[in-house]
Design an enzyme around this catalytic site. Structure first.
Site, mmCIF file in Angstrom:
data_model
loop_
_atom_site.group_PDB
_atom_site.id
_atom_site.type_symbol
_atom_site.label_atom_id
_atom_site.label_comp_id
_atom_site.label_asym_id
_atom_site.label_seq_id
_atom_site.Cartn_x
_atom_site.Cartn_y
_atom_site.Cartn_z
ATOM 1 N N PHE A 30 9.064 4.422 -2.870
ATOM 2 C CA PHE A 30 7.728 4.644 -3.434
ATOM 3 C C PHE A 30 7.341 6.104 -3.180
ATOM 4 O O PHE A 30 7.562 6.624 -2.091
ATOM 5 C CB PHE A 30 6.708 3.696 -2.785
ATOM 6 C CG PHE A 30 5.430 3.605 -3.556
ATOM 7 C CD1 PHE A 30 5.329 2.790 -4.669
ATOM 8 C CD2 PHE A 30 4.330 4.344 -3.170
ATOM 9 C CE1 PHE A 30 4.147 2.703 -5.389
ATOM 10 C CE2 PHE A 30 3.141 4.270 -3.880
ATOM 11 C CZ PHE A 30 3.050 3.449 -4.991
ATOM 12 N N PHE A 65 6.294 0.180 3.835
ATOM 13 C CA PHE A 65 6.096 -1.025 4.638
ATOM 14 C C PHE A 65 7.424 -1.698 4.987
ATOM 15 O O PHE A 65 7.529 -2.382 6.009
ATOM 16 C CB PHE A 65 5.174 -1.996 3.896
ATOM 17 C CG PHE A 65 4.489 -2.972 4.792
ATOM 18 C CD1 PHE A 65 3.403 -2.589 5.565
ATOM 19 C CD2 PHE A 65 4.917 -4.285 4.865
ATOM 20 C CE1 PHE A 65 2.764 -3.495 6.403
ATOM 21 C CE2 PHE A 65 4.285 -5.195 5.693
ATOM 22 C CZ PHE A 65 3.203 -4.799 6.466
ATOM 23 N N THR A 94 -8.708 2.331 -2.198
ATOM 24 C CA THR A 94 -8.815 1.006 -1.578
ATOM 25 C C THR A 94 -8.276 1.075 -0.153
ATOM 26 O O THR A 94 -7.605 2.041 0.224
ATOM 27 C CB THR A 94 -7.996 -0.031 -2.370
ATOM 28 O OG1 THR A 94 -6.593 0.259 -2.200
ATOM 29 C CG2 THR A 94 -8.346 -0.024 -3.852
ATOM 30 N N HIS A 96 -5.793 -0.317 1.037
ATOM 31 C CA HIS A 96 -4.349 -0.539 1.069
ATOM 32 C C HIS A 96 -3.637 0.534 1.892
ATOM 33 O O HIS A 96 -2.714 0.248 2.654
ATOM 34 C CB HIS A 96 -3.807 -0.573 -0.363
ATOM 35 C CG HIS A 96 -2.358 -0.903 -0.450
ATOM 36 N ND1 HIS A 96 -1.394 0.042 -0.678
ATOM 37 C CD2 HIS A 96 -1.713 -2.082 -0.327
ATOM 38 C CE1 HIS A 96 -0.206 -0.537 -0.697
ATOM 39 N NE2 HIS A 96 -0.369 -1.821 -0.487
ATOM 40 N N PHE A 121 9.440 9.598 13.348
ATOM 41 C CA PHE A 121 8.481 9.186 12.327
ATOM 42 C C PHE A 121 8.250 10.334 11.357
ATOM 43 O O PHE A 121 7.545 11.290 11.651
ATOM 44 C CB PHE A 121 7.154 8.781 12.991
ATOM 45 C CG PHE A 121 6.184 8.140 12.056
ATOM 46 C CD1 PHE A 121 6.344 6.825 11.664
ATOM 47 C CD2 PHE A 121 5.099 8.851 11.575
ATOM 48 C CE1 PHE A 121 5.436 6.214 10.806
ATOM 49 C CE2 PHE A 121 4.187 8.254 10.712
ATOM 50 C CZ PHE A 121 4.352 6.938 10.335
#
Length: 161
Positions: A30, A65, A94, A96, A121
């Site tokens: 993504f 995720f 939002t 999200h 990370f």
């Protein structure tokens, strides 16, 4: 102020030598235009610091995720000296963003803690697309490369302990 070296303290410090290290990179598809740049930066940095391309594995997952579950599998199966999480989550209108960013950060930290290994990370969490571009090879450098180098240095510290 007295430094540790003045006191004859044992000091353990990592170096940036990636030769002989097996590194796994998990990258989220993504926002792929950004993440590809992070992956390119990470791989280039590792090779520049002595890693062999054959010792590097890049696993692509659909989104940020999903990164922790693949990191967990790589850590559990062994064979890696360090892992790198790469992705890009851009804030929308939002909540999200908060769930995804928080979930991936918690998941990556859990893998490192569970397996006692470096898991760097390199998941960008930005407010805008422009901020992501700046951190994926733009004026703020390449955070994928920085994450990879962090993983190398931490792996070298662990080798010395």
């Amino acid at each position: 102020m007295t430094s540790p070296n003045d006191l004859d303290v044992n000091v353990v410090a990592g170096n940036l030598d990636a030769s002989g290290l097996r590194v796994g990179i998990v990258a989220a598809r993504f926002n792929e235009a950004i993440v590809e740049r992070l992956v390119d930066g990470a791989v280039a940095a590792l090779v520049r610091h002595g890693a062999s391309a054959s010792d590097l594995t890049v696993a692509w997952v659909p989104g940020a995720f999903e990164v922790p579950v693949v990191l967990r599998r790589m850590a559990a199966e062994g064979g890696y000296d360090a892992l790198v999480a790469l992705g890009c989550v851009v804030r929308g209108s939002t909540p999200h963003f908060d769930y995804v960013a928080g979930g991936v950060a918690t998941g990556v930290a859990a893998v490192a803690g569970e397996h006692g290994m470096p898991v760097a990370f390199g998941v960008l969490t930005t407010d805008t697309w422009e901020q992501a571009v700046e951190r994926a090879g733009g004026k703020l450098g390449n955070k994928g490369a920085e994450a990879a180098i962090s993983a190398v240095e931490t792996a070298q510290v662990l080798r010395q302990l």
